[in-house]
Design a protein around this motif. Structure first.
Motif, PDB file in Angstrom:
ATOM      1  N   TRP A 134       0.725  -1.598   0.244  1.00  0.00           N
ATOM      2  CA  TRP A 134       0.023   0.230  -0.012  1.00  0.00           C
ATOM      3  C   TRP A 134       0.835   1.258   0.028  1.00  0.00           C
ATOM      4  O   TRP A 134       0.157   1.784   0.235  1.00  0.00           O
ATOM      5  CB  TRP A 134      -0.718   0.454   1.182  1.00  0.00           C
ATOM      6  N   ASN A 135       2.359   1.261  -0.331  1.00  0.00           N
ATOM      7  CA  ASN A 135       2.531   2.428   0.051  1.00  0.00           C
ATOM      8  C   ASN A 135       3.187   2.620   1.177  1.00  0.00           C
ATOM      9  O   ASN A 135       3.516   3.842   1.342  1.00  0.00           O
ATOM     10  CB  ASN A 135       2.814   3.494  -1.010  1.00  0.00           C
ATOM     11  N   ALA A 136       2.986   2.184   2.183  1.00  0.00           N
ATOM     12  CA  ALA A 136       2.430   2.049   3.752  1.00  0.00           C
ATOM     13  C   ALA A 136       4.694   2.381   4.460  1.00  0.00           C
ATOM     14  O   ALA A 136       4.953   1.122   4.143  1.00  0.00           O
ATOM     15  CB  ALA A 136       2.255   1.748   5.200  1.00  0.00           C
ATOM     16  N   ASN A 137       4.787   3.399   5.079  1.00  0.00           N
ATOM     17  CA  ASN A 137       6.466   3.225   5.525  1.00  0.00           C
ATOM     18  C   ASN A 137       6.442   2.714   7.264  1.00  0.00           C
ATOM     19  O   ASN A 137       7.914   2.521   7.775  1.00  0.00           O
ATOM     20  CB  ASN A 137       6.793   4.762   5.281  1.00  0.00           C
ATOM     21  N   THR A 138       5.052   3.007   8.181  1.00  0.00           N
ATOM     22  CA  THR A 138       5.313   2.088   9.031  1.00  0.00           C
ATOM     23  C   THR A 138       3.859   1.877   9.659  1.00  0.00           C
ATOM     24  O   THR A 138       2.585   1.781   9.403  1.00  0.00           O
ATOM     25  CB  THR A 138       4.574   4.042   9.585  1.00  0.00           C
ATOM     26  N   VAL A 139       4.251   0.797  10.409  1.00  0.00           N
ATOM     27  CA  VAL A 139       2.928   0.010  10.830  1.00  0.00           C
ATOM     28  C   VAL A 139       3.457   0.239  12.826  1.00  0.00           C
ATOM     29  O   VAL A 139       4.063   0.080  13.524  1.00  0.00           O
ATOM     30  CB  VAL A 139       3.833  -1.604  10.385  1.00  0.00           C
ATOM     31  N   ARG A 140       1.471   0.609  13.240  1.00  0.00           N
ATOM     32  CA  ARG A 140       1.420   1.021  14.757  1.00  0.00           C
ATOM     33  C   ARG A 140       1.674  -0.469  14.881  1.00  0.00           C
ATOM     34  O   ARG A 140       0.119  -0.862  14.802  1.00  0.00           O
ATOM     35  CB  ARG A 140       0.714   2.417  14.888  1.00  0.00           C
ATOM     36  N   ILE A 141       1.758  -0.921  16.367  1.00  0.00           N
ATOM     37  CA  ILE A 141       1.671  -2.723  16.450  1.00  0.00           C
ATOM     38  C   ILE A 141       1.100  -2.829  18.579  1.00  0.00           C
ATOM     39  O   ILE A 141       2.204  -2.478  18.846  1.00  0.00           O
ATOM     40  CB  ILE A 141       2.820  -3.335  16.621  1.00  0.00           C
ATOM     41  N   PRO A 142      -0.308  -2.492  18.605  1.00  0.00           N
ATOM     42  CA  PRO A 142      -1.028  -2.153  19.993  1.00  0.00           C
ATOM     43  C   PRO A 142      -0.414  -3.644  20.778  1.00  0.00           C
ATOM     44  O   PRO A 142      -0.244  -5.246  20.150  1.00  0.00           O
ATOM     45  CB  PRO A 142      -1.468  -2.092  19.846  1.00  0.00           C
ATOM     46  N   LEU A 143       0.376  -3.173  21.780  1.00  0.00           N
ATOM     47  CA  LEU A 143       0.397  -4.042  22.698  1.00  0.00           C
ATOM     48  C   LEU A 143      -0.212  -4.192  24.388  1.00  0.00           C
ATOM     49  O   LEU A 143      -1.524  -2.884  24.363  1.00  0.00           O
ATOM     50  CB  LEU A 143       1.763  -3.730  23.455  1.00  0.00           C
ATOM     51  N   ASN A 144      -0.326  -5.469  24.967  1.00  0.00           N
ATOM     52  CA  ASN A 144      -0.594  -5.091  26.466  1.00  0.00           C
ATOM     53  C   ASN A 144       0.265  -5.643  27.636  1.00  0.00           C
ATOM     54  O   ASN A 144       1.232  -6.733  27.308  1.00  0.00           O
ATOM     55  CB  ASN A 144      -1.283  -7.076  26.576  1.00  0.00           C
ATOM     56  N   GLU A 145      -0.004  -5.163  28.538  1.00  0.00           N
ATOM     57  CA  GLU A 145       1.296  -4.918  29.575  1.00  0.00           C
ATOM     58  C   GLU A 145       1.676  -6.570  29.909  1.00  0.00           C
ATOM     59  O   GLU A 145       2.311  -7.175  30.437  1.00  0.00           O
ATOM     60  CB  GLU A 145       0.975  -3.764  30.166  1.00  0.00           C
ATOM     61  N   VAL A 204       6.293 -10.654  19.604  1.00  0.00           N
ATOM     62  CA  VAL A 204       6.471  -8.627  19.212  1.00  0.00           C
ATOM     63  C   VAL A 204       8.026  -8.560  18.599  1.00  0.00           C
ATOM     64  O   VAL A 204       8.087  -8.520  17.481  1.00  0.00           O
ATOM     65  CB  VAL A 204       5.767  -8.313  20.024  1.00  0.00           C
ATOM     66  N   LYS A 205       8.758  -9.392  18.408  1.00  0.00           N
ATOM     67  CA  LYS A 205      10.572  -9.476  18.056  1.00  0.00           C
ATOM     68  C   LYS A 205      10.601  -9.447  16.825  1.00  0.00           C
ATOM     69  O   LYS A 205      11.145  -8.839  15.523  1.00  0.00           O
ATOM     70  CB  LYS A 205      11.052  -9.979  18.951  1.00  0.00           C
ATOM     71  N   ASP A 206       9.682 -10.843  16.987  1.00  0.00           N
ATOM     72  CA  ASP A 206       9.864 -11.333  15.155  1.00  0.00           C
ATOM     73  C   ASP A 206       8.646 -10.166  14.320  1.00  0.00           C
ATOM     74  O   ASP A 206       9.394 -10.531  13.524  1.00  0.00           O
ATOM     75  CB  ASP A 206       9.106 -12.601  15.285  1.00  0.00           C
ATOM     76  N   LEU A 207       7.573  -9.106  14.555  1.00  0.00           N
ATOM     77  CA  LEU A 207       6.751  -8.730  14.289  1.00  0.00           C
ATOM     78  C   LEU A 207       7.782  -7.620  13.920  1.00  0.00           C
ATOM     79  O   LEU A 207       7.760  -7.146  12.861  1.00  0.00           O
ATOM     80  CB  LEU A 207       5.403  -8.716  14.799  1.00  0.00           C
ATOM     81  N   VAL A 208       8.489  -6.874  14.580  1.00  0.00           N
ATOM     82  CA  VAL A 208       8.990  -5.958  14.393  1.00  0.00           C
ATOM     83  C   VAL A 208      10.339  -5.986  13.129  1.00  0.00           C
ATOM     84  O   VAL A 208       9.925  -5.424  12.219  1.00  0.00           O
ATOM     85  CB  VAL A 208       9.891  -5.650  15.548  1.00  0.00           C
ATOM     86  N   ALA A 209      10.665  -7.594  13.306  1.00  0.00           N
ATOM     87  CA  ALA A 209      11.806  -7.506  12.928  1.00  0.00           C
ATOM     88  C   ALA A 209      11.263  -7.789  11.231  1.00  0.00           C
ATOM     89  O   ALA A 209      11.628  -7.645  10.074  1.00  0.00           O
ATOM     90  CB  ALA A 209      12.316  -9.457  13.160  1.00  0.00           C
ATOM     91  N   GLY A 221      10.539  -3.039   5.023  1.00  0.00           N
ATOM     92  CA  GLY A 221      11.151  -0.972   4.600  1.00  0.00           C
ATOM     93  C   GLY A 221      10.334  -0.670   5.877  1.00  0.00           C
ATOM     94  O   GLY A 221       9.913   0.896   5.706  1.00  0.00           O
ATOM     95  N   MET A 222       9.632  -1.059   6.134  1.00  0.00           N
ATOM     96  CA  MET A 222       8.943  -0.480   7.450  1.00  0.00           C
ATOM     97  C   MET A 222       9.219   0.134   8.582  1.00  0.00           C
ATOM     98  O   MET A 222       9.951  -0.712   9.426  1.00  0.00           O
ATOM     99  CB  MET A 222       7.783  -0.284   7.426  1.00  0.00           C
ATOM    100  N   THR A 223       9.169   1.333   9.574  1.00  0.00           N
ATOM    101  CA  THR A 223       9.256   1.753  10.511  1.00  0.00           C
ATOM    102  C   THR A 223       7.674   0.901  11.760  1.00  0.00           C
ATOM    103  O   THR A 223       7.189   1.022  11.553  1.00  0.00           O
ATOM    104  CB  THR A 223       9.057   3.559  11.353  1.00  0.00           C
ATOM    105  N   PRO A 224       8.700   0.112  12.690  1.00  0.00           N
ATOM    106  CA  PRO A 224       7.898  -0.239  13.657  1.00  0.00           C
ATOM    107  C   PRO A 224       7.321   0.526  14.696  1.00  0.00           C
ATOM    108  O   PRO A 224       8.626   1.102  15.394  1.00  0.00           O
ATOM    109  CB  PRO A 224       8.728  -1.400  14.062  1.00  0.00           C
ATOM    110  N   MET A 225       6.380   1.163  15.266  1.00  0.00           N
ATOM    111  CA  MET A 225       5.734   1.560  16.437  1.00  0.00           C
ATOM    112  C   MET A 225       5.161   1.129  17.438  1.00  0.00           C
ATOM    113  O   MET A 225       3.881   0.102  17.738  1.00  0.00           O
ATOM    114  CB  MET A 225       4.665   2.664  15.620  1.00  0.00           C
ATOM    115  N   LEU A 226       5.575   0.429  18.409  1.00  0.00           N
ATOM    116  CA  LEU A 226       5.536  -0.334  19.308  1.00  0.00           C
ATOM    117  C   LEU A 226       4.373   0.760  20.702  1.00  0.00           C
ATOM    118  O   LEU A 226       4.363   1.447  20.817  1.00  0.00           O
ATOM    119  CB  LEU A 226       6.402  -0.599  20.706  1.00  0.00           C
TER     120      LEU A 226
END
Length: 498
Positions: free
Chosen positions: A217-228, A250-255, A261-266
């Motif tokens: 989609w030409n996205a350069n960032t993926v925001r990933i919601p987490l649970n503490e 989570v680490k695998d998804l970030v990688a 080529g996209m920025t991971p946002m946790l």
């Protein structure tokens, strides 16, 4: 975004790392000196386990940090290690330097060891990678090798190290070269609720094909919601979906996000603490819904752990708390903003609150200089006093986060001009969630134009196959097939330069 739980079940297999229990020398390919060499050995073994060791030698330019990975087979599992931070996912084992042994000069070596259990065959690893470079092979790839990064005919791709390490420069986000960057992409919901409901870790697939569909989609960032509670592996979470298994997923998804080529946002979405006041999402003390503020009981520990995990990777962005709403609990706006920044005992909230300053401190005290985002009041829709109550950051790397939907209070250009523009004039502004519940895209079209005109960042909610009237959802399938709402974001991102 406040959203109802969904019933899609993602079966997550238990992570198993496999290590052979025989001593076999590593064979180095003939030819030019390898970029790196790894000697693997088993130093002792017993019926149910063994002790292994790796010696890593760097033969190229000096490294300030290193990470070794290798794939194994045989039914074994790493249980502990030393001289490195050891982790595992599926058949892949990773060892990342400690803070004191990250420097690895040209010709220098470093050793690390581990203990593993075993129940199957005595397989031995056959391939090793140091910081993504294959070791024990000829360092000079063939000129016709299409994956040769030095080949001028090889076009840059998602995996060519194009993910920038971002930092704040005035009111802009810039990379290491000082080039202004925008964060444009989507949210990938699931990690905040599946685990606490005992149904998995992510809602739907997060494999390579699924992440590639986002990049398409030409996205350069993926925001990933987490649970503490899931990250910390608290007792109410099923072990297969919490603790090390959750962290590794989570680490695998970030990688995987970075590989495309996209920025991971946790970001921290669901937290502990009982709240039954105005606009309560649930009465459960556990992290089963959105709470008005993070809690002192677990949230600083969560961010200290996340920060420690990713402090050596400045490409990862931290969004400290999804949508604060202490304004729904307190009686005055001043009380709400004081609660937002300082935490403590906040009127109307029955648990001790961790303020944004507490969370910034937790990240920085863990040694992480990563870019931090902070959302304001009213579910991150109100930034009217964000600059006044901005926490102190020794790294000077804070940006403002803002969320907007067609049903929010600040959902028109008049409000944006009066409350957002002054913030965007002083610090970077990221719309971490934009969306509408109409299954159309006329509203987000207005938002994106306002942000485009000012070179600001935005991310659509959400890359999940829900009903776009209630989600709202961008897709109908994880191959990237858009909803009528998603078409607006997809086509807009694809029309942007870069």
């Amino acid at each position: 975004m406040r959203h109802p739980p969904r019933s899609v079940l993602l079966a997550v297999a238990g992570a198993v790392a496999l290590i052979g229990a025989v001593t076999v020398p590593v064979v180095t390919a003939q030819g030019a000196t390898p970029a790196c060499t790894v000697a693997y050995s088993v130093t002792s073994q017993w019926d149910s386990g063994f002790q292994g060791a790796v010696e890593i030698t760097n033969n190229t330019a000096a490294l300030s940090g290193w990470s070794l990975s290798f794939d194994l087979a045989g039914g074994q599992k790493v249980t502990q290690g030393w001289n490195a931070k050891w982790s595992q996912s599926g058949t892949t084992v990773s060892a990342t330097n400690e803070s004191w042994n990250g420097a690895l000069g040209t010709g220098a070596s470093v050793s690390a060891g581990f203990i593993a259990s075993r129940s199957g065959s005595d397989a031995v690893p056959t391939a090793f990678q140091l910081n993504g470079t294959t070791c024990n092979v000829d360092a000079e790839p063939s000129p016709t090798d299409p994956t040769d990064p030095t080949d001028p005919t090889d076009p840059p791709g998602p995996g060519d190290g194009t993910v920038p390490a971002l930092h704040v420069a005035g009111n802009k986000l810039v990379d290491a070269d000082g080039t202004t960057r925008r964060l444009l992409g989507v949210n990938r919901s699931g990690g905040e609720f599946m685990c606490v409901q005992g149904r998995g870790i992510f809602d739907g697939p997060v494999d390579d094909a699924a992440i590639k569909a986002i990049a398409d989609w030409n996205a350069n960032t993926v925001r990933i919601p987490l649970n503490e509670e899931c990250w910390l592996g608290l007792s109410n979470i099923k072990p297969e979906y919490g603790g090390a298994n959750y962290v590794n997923a989570v680490k695998d998804l970030v990688a995987r996000v970075k590989a495309h080529g996209m920025t991971p946002m946790l970001e921290l979405h669901w937290t502990w603490g009982q709240y039954t006041g105005n606009s309560a999402g649930c009465s459960d003390v556990h992290a089963g819904c959105q709470k008005p503020m993070p809690d002192m009981q677990y949230t600083p520990a969560f961010w200290a752990s996340v920060a420690s995990t990713f402090k050596d990777d400045p490409t990862v962005v931290f969004d400290l708390f999804n949508e604060p709403y202490p304004d729904r609990a307190t009686s005055t706006t001043t009380q709400a903003w004081q609660c937002w920044r300082d935490g403590g005992t906040c009127p109307g909230i029955g648990y001790e609150v961790a303020g944004m300053q507490d969370l910034v401190d937790a990240v920085r005290n863990a040694g992480a200089g990563n870019l931090i985002l902070l959302g304001g009041l009213a579910y991150s829709n109100d930034l009217s006093q964000w600059l006044t109550y901005k926490p102190t950051d020794p790294a000077g790397n804070l940006a403002a986060a803002w969320h907007v939907y067609n049903f929010n209070t600040c959902s028109n250009e008049s409000c944006w001009n009066s409350t957002l523009a002054p913030v965007a004039a002083q610090v970077p502004l990221v719309a971490g969630e934009i969306g509408e519940n109409t299954c159309a895209h006329s509203f987000i079209d207005q938002v994106m134009k306002w942000f485009d005109d000012r070179d600001l960042s935005y991310l659509g909610w959400t890359w999940n196959t829900w009903n776009c009237n209630s989600g709202p959802a961008l897709i109908t399938a994880y191959d990237g097939t858009p909803t009528s709402y998603g078409i607006g974001l997809r086509d807009h991102l694809r029309a942007l330069d870069g």
